[in-house]
Scaffold this motif. Structure first.
Motif, PDB file in Angstrom:
ATOM      1  N   CYS A   1      23.933 -41.638  14.665  1.00 30.13           N
ATOM      2  CA  CYS A   1      23.472 -40.314  14.248  1.00 30.13           C
ATOM      3  C   CYS A   1      23.379 -40.175  12.731  1.00 30.13           C
ATOM      4  O   CYS A   1      22.778 -39.215  12.241  1.00 30.13           O
ATOM      5  CB  CYS A   1      24.390 -39.233  14.808  1.00 30.13           C
ATOM      6  SG  CYS A   1      24.195 -38.979  16.589  1.00 30.13           S
TER       7      CYS A   1
ATOM      8  N   CYS B   1      19.678 -37.196  17.516  1.00 28.94           N
ATOM      9  CA  CYS B   1      20.987 -36.744  17.994  1.00 28.94           C
ATOM     10  C   CYS B   1      21.041 -35.226  18.157  1.00 28.94           C
ATOM     11  O   CYS B   1      21.699 -34.714  19.080  1.00 28.94           O
ATOM     12  CB  CYS B   1      22.080 -37.199  17.024  1.00 28.94           C
ATOM     13  SG  CYS B   1      22.369 -38.991  17.059  1.00 28.94           S
TER      14      CYS B   1
ATOM     15  N   SER C   1      21.783 -33.596  21.773  1.00 27.38           N
ATOM     16  CA  SER C   1      22.973 -32.740  21.850  1.00 27.38           C
ATOM     17  C   SER C   1      22.606 -31.362  22.394  1.00 27.38           C
ATOM     18  O   SER C   1      23.330 -30.797  23.241  1.00 27.38           O
ATOM     19  CB  SER C   1      23.618 -32.608  20.469  1.00 27.38           C
ATOM     20  OG  SER C   1      24.051 -33.861  19.984  1.00 27.38           O
TER      21      SER C   1
ATOM     22  N   VAL D   1      26.235 -39.280  23.833  1.00 24.87           N
ATOM     23  CA  VAL D   1      26.094 -38.471  22.615  1.00 24.87           C
ATOM     24  C   VAL D   1      27.353 -38.576  21.758  1.00 24.87           C
ATOM     25  O   VAL D   1      27.279 -38.644  20.522  1.00 24.87           O
ATOM     26  CB  VAL D   1      25.787 -37.005  22.982  1.00 24.87           C
ATOM     27  CG1 VAL D   1      25.859 -36.109  21.754  1.00 24.87           C
ATOM     28  CG2 VAL D   1      24.410 -36.901  23.626  1.00 24.87           C
TER      29      VAL D   1
ATOM     30  N   ALA E   1      27.209 -41.785  20.006  1.00 25.49           N
ATOM     31  CA  ALA E   1      26.174 -41.757  18.970  1.00 25.49           C
ATOM     32  C   ALA E   1      26.663 -41.028  17.719  1.00 25.49           C
ATOM     33  O   ALA E   1      26.294 -41.390  16.598  1.00 25.49           O
ATOM     34  CB  ALA E   1      24.916 -41.086  19.512  1.00 25.49           C
ATOM     35  N   HIS E   2      27.495 -40.013  17.915  1.00 32.96           N
ATOM     36  CA  HIS E   2      28.008 -39.260  16.765  1.00 32.96           C
ATOM     37  C   HIS E   2      29.194 -39.952  16.096  1.00 32.96           C
ATOM     38  O   HIS E   2      29.311 -39.936  14.865  1.00 32.96           O
ATOM     39  CB  HIS E   2      28.433 -37.861  17.210  1.00 32.96           C
ATOM     40  CG  HIS E   2      27.294 -36.896  17.310  1.00 32.96           C
ATOM     41  ND1 HIS E   2      26.715 -36.284  16.219  1.00 32.96           N
ATOM     42  CD2 HIS E   2      26.605 -36.438  18.394  1.00 32.96           C
ATOM     43  CE1 HIS E   2      25.738 -35.490  16.602  1.00 32.96           C
ATOM     44  NE2 HIS E   2      25.644 -35.564  17.923  1.00 32.96           N
TER      45      HIS E   2
END
Length: 209
Positions: A171, A178, A182, A155, A158-159
Motif C-alpha cells: 500500500c 488499497c 478497503s 487488505v 497489503a497495509h
C-alpha cells in the motif's frame, strides 16, 4: 257444565305456543378485545415488512457497491522496466475474486427477494414467504461474511505486510488500489450486518402472535 271445568277434569295438559324465532340459538358476539389485538398484530407485522423492504434496498446498494468497487480496482505504477511492469489487479488474488462473486450473488439474491418482501407487506400473516426469506438470508450472511473476511485478511497484509513471511506492505506504492479495496471490504461488512438485521426482523415477525 262449564267447558273449562271439564278440561281440568279430563287431565289434558294445555300446550303453550312459543315463538319459533326466540327458540333459535343466538351466536355469541365476537369479543372486541380479541379483534383489536389481531388488528394490532397485523399492523405490527406490516410495519416489520416495510422495514424489511427498506433494509433490502440498502443491502442491494451496499453489496453491489462492494462488488463493483472491487471488480474495477486496478492500478499501474508510472515507473516500469523492460521486463517488469508494476501493476495490481483484483483478480491477481483469489480472495478478491471470491469477494466479488460473493457480493454479486448476494446483490442478485436481494433483487429477487424484493417481490417476496412486498408479499409480506400485503399479507402480514403469511408464513411461507417469511420462512423462505429467513433461510436464504441466513445463507447470504455466511456467504458475504466469508467473502469480506477473506478480503479483509489480504487488505491487512497489503497495509502492514508480514516480516516473518517477508511480505512487504504494497500500500505504500499502490495507495489508490488499497483505498478502493478497503472501501469495498467496509461496504461488504455493512451488507453482512444488514443481513443479520434482516434475519432478526424475519424471526421476530414469525414469532409474533
Amino acid at each position: 257444565m262449564d267447558s273449562s271445568h271439564s278440561t281440568k277434569e279430563s287431565g289434558d295438559i294445555p300446550i303453550r305456543m312459543t315463538d319459533s324465532k326466540s327458540s333459535k340459538a343466538v351466536s355469541p358476539p365476537v369479543p372486541i378485545k380479541k379483534t383489536a389485538k389481531k388488528t394490532l398484530v397485523s399492523r405490527w407485522k406490516r410495519c416489520l415488512g416495510v422495514f424489511d423492504f427498506i433494509l433490502r434496498i440498502c443491502a442491494i446498494a451496499a453489496a453491489l457497491a462492494a462488488a463493483t468497487a472491487m471488480a474495477t480496482t486496478s492500478q499501474q505504477l508510472p515507473f516500469f522496466t523492460q521486463f517488469f511492469q508494476f501493476k495490481a489487479d483484483y483478480d491477481d488474488l483469489p480472495a478478491f475474486t471470491f469477494f466479488v462473486i460473493a457480493n454479486a450473488m448476494a446483490g442478485a439474491y436481494l433483487v429477487l427477494s424484493l417481490p417476496f418482501s412486498i408479499v409480506c407487506i400485503v399479507r402480514p400473516h403469511i408464513i411461507g414467504a417469511r420462512l423462505m426469506l429467513l433461510i436464504f438470508d441466513t445463507i447470504a450472511v455466511a456467504l458475504v461474511t466469508a467473502g469480506a473476511s477473506a478480503a479483509a485478511s489480504i487488505v491487512y497484509l497489503a497495509h502492514n505486510g508480514n516480516s516473518d513471511a517477508n511480505w512487504v506492505a504494497i500500500c505504500r506504492q499502490f495507495d489508490d488500489f488499497c483505498q478502493r479495496v478497503s472501501g469495498a471490504v467496509v461496504a461488504s461488512f455493512i451488507t453482512a450486518l444488514i443481513f443479520v438485521v434482516l434475519v432478526a426482523v424475519t424471526a421476530v415477525a414469525l414469532r409474533r402472535k
